[in-house]
Design an enzyme around this catalytic site. Structure first.
Site, PDB file in Angstrom:
ATOM      1  N   ASN A 208       0.888  -1.600   0.324  1.00 30.22           N
ATOM      2  CA  ASN A 208       0.266  -0.116   0.105  1.00 30.22           C
ATOM      3  C   ASN A 208       1.009   1.151   0.025  1.00 30.22           C
ATOM      4  O   ASN A 208       2.728   0.906   0.285  1.00 30.22           O
ATOM      5  CB  ASN A 208      -0.725   0.089   1.243  1.00 30.22           C
ATOM      6  CG  ASN A 208      -0.548   0.228   2.438  1.00 30.22           C
ATOM      7  OD1 ASN A 208       1.171   1.017   2.427  1.00 30.22           O
ATOM      8  ND2 ASN A 208      -0.939  -1.369   3.273  1.00 30.22           N
ATOM      9  N   ASP A 276      -4.753  -6.405   5.030  1.00 30.26           N
ATOM     10  CA  ASP A 276      -5.874  -6.564   6.018  1.00 30.26           C
ATOM     11  C   ASP A 276      -5.756  -8.236   5.215  1.00 30.26           C
ATOM     12  O   ASP A 276      -6.192  -8.887   6.070  1.00 30.26           O
ATOM     13  CB  ASP A 276      -6.793  -5.992   5.542  1.00 30.26           C
ATOM     14  CG  ASP A 276      -7.473  -4.564   6.044  1.00 30.26           C
ATOM     15  OD1 ASP A 276      -7.459  -4.875   7.026  1.00 30.26           O
ATOM     16  OD2 ASP A 276      -8.170  -3.917   5.522  1.00 30.26           O
ATOM     17  N   LYS A 286       7.859 -18.545  -9.213  1.00 32.60           N
ATOM     18  CA  LYS A 286       6.520 -17.275 -10.136  1.00 32.60           C
ATOM     19  C   LYS A 286       6.237 -18.012 -10.965  1.00 32.60           C
ATOM     20  O   LYS A 286       5.933 -18.424 -11.911  1.00 32.60           O
ATOM     21  CB  LYS A 286       7.771 -16.239 -11.286  1.00 32.60           C
ATOM     22  CG  LYS A 286       7.768 -15.273 -11.665  1.00 32.60           C
ATOM     23  CD  LYS A 286       8.815 -14.953 -12.476  1.00 32.60           C
ATOM     24  CE  LYS A 286       8.092 -13.371 -13.286  1.00 32.60           C
ATOM     25  NZ  LYS A 286       8.668 -13.597 -13.756  1.00 32.60           N
ATOM     26  N   PRO A 303      -4.175 -11.023  10.314  1.00 38.49           N
ATOM     27  CA  PRO A 303      -4.788 -10.890  11.887  1.00 38.49           C
ATOM     28  C   PRO A 303      -4.457  -9.896  12.509  1.00 38.49           C
ATOM     29  O   PRO A 303      -4.094  -8.733  11.833  1.00 38.49           O
ATOM     30  CB  PRO A 303      -3.579 -11.381  12.683  1.00 38.49           C
ATOM     31  CG  PRO A 303      -2.097 -11.653  11.943  1.00 38.49           C
ATOM     32  CD  PRO A 303      -2.898 -12.362  10.739  1.00 38.49           C
ATOM     33  N   ASP A 304      -5.667  -8.692  13.406  1.00 29.23           N
ATOM     34  CA  ASP A 304      -5.926  -7.857  13.372  1.00 29.23           C
ATOM     35  C   ASP A 304      -4.443  -7.265  14.570  1.00 29.23           C
ATOM     36  O   ASP A 304      -4.674  -7.569  15.790  1.00 29.23           O
ATOM     37  CB  ASP A 304      -7.069  -7.371  13.494  1.00 29.23           C
ATOM     38  CG  ASP A 304      -7.594  -5.542  13.787  1.00 29.23           C
ATOM     39  OD1 ASP A 304      -6.517  -5.751  14.758  1.00 29.23           O
ATOM     40  OD2 ASP A 304      -8.107  -4.905  13.165  1.00 29.23           O
ATOM     41  N   ILE A 305      -3.848  -7.115  14.180  1.00 21.97           N
ATOM     42  CA  ILE A 305      -2.740  -6.645  15.142  1.00 21.97           C
ATOM     43  C   ILE A 305      -3.203  -5.737  16.660  1.00 21.97           C
ATOM     44  O   ILE A 305      -3.980  -5.676  17.785  1.00 21.97           O
ATOM     45  CB  ILE A 305      -1.255  -6.141  14.730  1.00 21.97           C
ATOM     46  CG1 ILE A 305      -0.959  -7.122  13.713  1.00 21.97           C
ATOM     47  CG2 ILE A 305      -0.419  -6.026  15.881  1.00 21.97           C
ATOM     48  CD1 ILE A 305       0.218  -6.433  13.383  1.00 21.97           C
ATOM     49  N   PHE A 323      -4.560   3.677  14.713  1.00 19.44           N
ATOM     50  CA  PHE A 323      -5.174   4.890  13.401  1.00 19.44           C
ATOM     51  C   PHE A 323      -6.290   4.119  12.386  1.00 19.44           C
ATOM     52  O   PHE A 323      -6.710   3.643  12.371  1.00 19.44           O
ATOM     53  CB  PHE A 323      -3.560   5.177  12.398  1.00 19.44           C
ATOM     54  CG  PHE A 323      -3.256   6.316  12.974  1.00 19.44           C
ATOM     55  CD1 PHE A 323      -2.195   5.917  13.569  1.00 19.44           C
ATOM     56  CD2 PHE A 323      -2.751   7.095  12.419  1.00 19.44           C
ATOM     57  CE1 PHE A 323      -1.451   6.647  14.403  1.00 19.44           C
ATOM     58  CE2 PHE A 323      -1.627   8.318  13.028  1.00 19.44           C
ATOM     59  CZ  PHE A 323      -1.100   8.114  13.967  1.00 19.44           C
TER      60      PHE A 323
HETATM   61  N1  CTP Z   1      -4.399  -2.252  11.935  1.00 18.79           N
HETATM   62  C1  CTP Z   1      -3.449  -3.279  12.076  1.00 18.79           C
HETATM   63  N2  CTP Z   1      -3.563  -5.311  11.744  1.00 18.79           N
HETATM   64  C2  CTP Z   1      -4.273  -5.198  10.797  1.00 18.79           C
HETATM   65  C3  CTP Z   1      -4.846  -3.939  10.484  1.00 18.79           C
HETATM   66  C4  CTP Z   1      -5.094  -2.991  10.983  1.00 18.79           C
HETATM   67  O1  CTP Z   1      -3.262  -4.123  13.821  1.00 18.79           O
HETATM   68  N3  CTP Z   1      -4.063  -5.977   9.902  1.00 18.79           N
HETATM   69  C5  CTP Z   1      -4.255  -1.138  12.853  1.00 18.79           C
HETATM   70  C6  CTP Z   1      -3.646  -0.115  11.576  1.00 18.79           C
HETATM   71  O2  CTP Z   1      -2.290  -0.083  12.723  1.00 18.79           O
HETATM   72  C7  CTP Z   1      -4.867   0.996  12.380  1.00 18.79           C
HETATM   73  C8  CTP Z   1      -5.538   0.750  12.560  1.00 18.79           C
HETATM   74  O3  CTP Z   1      -5.907  -1.283  12.627  1.00 18.79           O
HETATM   75  O4  CTP Z   1      -4.137   1.576  13.314  1.00 18.79           O
HETATM   76  C9  CTP Z   1      -6.740   0.896  11.216  1.00 18.79           C
HETATM   77  O5  CTP Z   1      -6.460   0.499  10.494  1.00 18.79           O
HETATM   78  P1  CTP Z   1      -7.778   0.601   9.274  1.00 18.79           P
HETATM   79  O6  CTP Z   1      -6.151  -0.151   8.083  1.00 18.79           O
HETATM   80  O7  CTP Z   1      -8.155   1.554   9.259  1.00 18.79           O
HETATM   81  O8  CTP Z   1      -8.231  -0.417   9.073  1.00 18.79           O
HETATM   82  P2  CTP Z   1      -9.021  -1.646   8.488  1.00 18.79           P
HETATM   83  O9  CTP Z   1      -8.830  -2.870  10.402  1.00 18.79           O
HETATM   84  O10 CTP Z   1      -8.221  -1.781   7.146  1.00 18.79           O
HETATM   85  O11 CTP Z   1     -10.390  -1.213   9.129  1.00 18.79           O
HETATM   86  P3  CTP Z   1     -11.866  -1.647   7.707  1.00 18.79           P
HETATM   87  O12 CTP Z   1     -11.003  -2.516   6.832  1.00 18.79           O
HETATM   88  O13 CTP Z   1     -12.766  -1.135   7.805  1.00 18.79           O
HETATM   89  O14 CTP Z   1     -11.522   0.288   7.285  1.00 18.79           O
END
Ligand code: CTP
Length: 399
Positions: A208, A276, A286, A303-305, A323
């Site tokens: 990204n 995500d 490849k 995983p959502d950290i 954030f």
């Molecule tokens: N974050 C995280 N781990 C992930 C995704 C996001 O820790 N797998 C944390 C980011 O570091 C940030 C926050 O979650 O502090 C929000 O990230 P954002 O990309 O805005 O949110 P998403 O979880 O992707 O939610 P959405 O798809 O609904 O926007």
């Protein structure tokens, strides 16, 4: 970070002494002057010539060296530094320190000094876990000695566990934190930053547009206030800040592991733009075009950290800041996100391309907390960082 500071480096006799030349270089790169003192045993692991050449100073070694005493008495030597650092701190040196023994120059300096002392223990895992060493550790902490490490991992002796000396970077960061008189001195803060890269095959990845600029600025501001900062970063465009413990990762799962390893902390700031999704299966070779038509990429969720840390029932940081990168309905989405993930604050920003925020030098954020949404004026990322660091200081009751 260490400009104008003098560190009296006492080198103990352990295999980890091989990391000391790297440590000396780092300390000097950051502006510190290093006065080395070597125990007799340490000379078996690193030569005084190497140490002296890298430190750019003479090595002190023998308590009864008449020339040394004429030039600078050992009591005076113990007082010239801003910090006395013992690395590697062997079980023997720790025991001597805890008991107040003074049989050689190193232990005498440690008994005579009136400056802050930090130790970086390094020893075999059984020696570290031995009740005697653990008892000594409690005594030393009680005497105000700061401790960095030891880490857990494969050891030179072939065993695995705690006892490996902290990496030079971590030690240098701890020295910087110890020597920065600021309100966050003694506080540990974790900052995640940058994008993550999720491999598709050995040559391609999903990424990204995060440059890592905001996370880097936040880490720098926190270091400036005296915090010990663990900086876990994906492959960012901007160089990492000085004075942090740097952990470089590539994928979201690596970032999660690094974050877990950094706990416990007083506060966590999750500024990374974590992907995500990753590939459900990563191709080992490849992917070729042609034969089987267009490739279909299948995703798996990362995983959502931030959510994981926010929802910890034990050992959760006192303050968790996330954030929210949004492109529409910023406040509404971010408010919902704060509740869904369970963090204390969210710094929400509009990352629509027309704002120029992602990858740019400015940011316009809204601080969302339990008490509502507080819009901050558009300002430089360094200013956002300073303002956030000040708020963190306040929230930790460290102001
Ligand atoms: N974050 C995280 N781990 C992930 C995704 C996001 O820790 N797998 C944390 C980011 O570091 C940030 C926050 O979650 O502090 C929000 O990230 P954002 O990309 O805005 O949110 P998403 O979880 O992707 O939610 P959405 O798809 O609904 O926007």
């Amino acid at each position: 970070m260490l400009a104008g500071k003098r560190i009296l480096l006492i080198i103990g006799g352990g295999i980890a002494a091989f990391k000391i030349p790297a440590l000396i270089r780092l300390l000097r790169q950051q502006g510190a002057a290093v006065t080395p003192v070597m125990t007799t045993a340490s000379e078996q692991f690193v030569t005084p010539l190497t140490v002296s050449a890298l430190a750019g100073e003479k090595v002190y070694g023998d308590l009864f060296d008449l020339t040394d005493e004429a030039e600078m008495g050992h009591i005076q030597l113990s007082r010239v530094a801003d910090l006395v650092l013992v690395a590697p701190a062997t079980a023997d040196l720790m025991a001597k320190m805890a008991q107040g023994l003074a049989g050689d120059l190193a232990s005498t300096l440690l008994l005579a000094t009136d400056t802050p002392v930090m130790i970086a223990p390094a020893m075999n895992v059984r020696m570290w876990l031995h009740p005697a060493t653990q008892r000594n550790l409690v005594l030393l902490k009680g005497d105000g000695v700061q401790v960095v490490g030891p880490d857990e991992g494969d050891m030179a002796c072939g065993e695995f566990g705690p006892g490996r000396m902290a990496e030079p970077e971590e030690i240098a960061a701890a020295c910087a934190a110890a020597l920065t008189a600021g309100p966050l001195r003694g506080r540990r803060v974790l900052v995640t930053s940058g994008p993550t890269h999720e491999p598709i095959d050995p040559v391609r990845y999903i990424a990204n547009r995060s440059s890592g600029a905001q996370g880097t600025a936040i880490a720098r501001a926190l270091v400036g206030l005296g915090a010990e900062v663990i900086f876990v970063t994906g492959p960012a465009e901007v160089p990492p800040p000085e004075g942090v413990t740097l952990v470089q990762v590539e994928t979201a799962r690596q970032m999660r592991d690094a974050v877990q390893a950094a706990l416990p902390v007083d506060a966590g700031v999750f500024a990374a733009a974590v992907a995500d999704w990753r590939m459900a299966t990563q191709s080992a070779s490849k992917i070729k075009k042609g034969a089987s038509g267009l490739p279909v990429l299948e995703f798996a969720e990362n995983p959502d950290i931030l959510a994981e840390v926010s929802q910890m029932t034990e050992g959760r940081p006192g303050l968790v800041v996330g954030f929210a990168a949004e492109t529409d309905d910023v406040v509404a989405h971010a408010t919902a996100k704060r509740i869904r993930k369970g963090c204390d604050w969210i710094l929400a920003n509009d990352v629509s391309p027309e704002t120029g925020i992602m990858g740019g030098s400015e940011n316009a954020v809204v601080l969302i907390s339990e008490t509502g949404a507080e819009p901050w004026p558009r300002m430089g990322k360094a200013e956002v960082a300073q303002r956030l660091a000040a708020r963190i200081t306040e929230a930790l009751g460290a102001g």
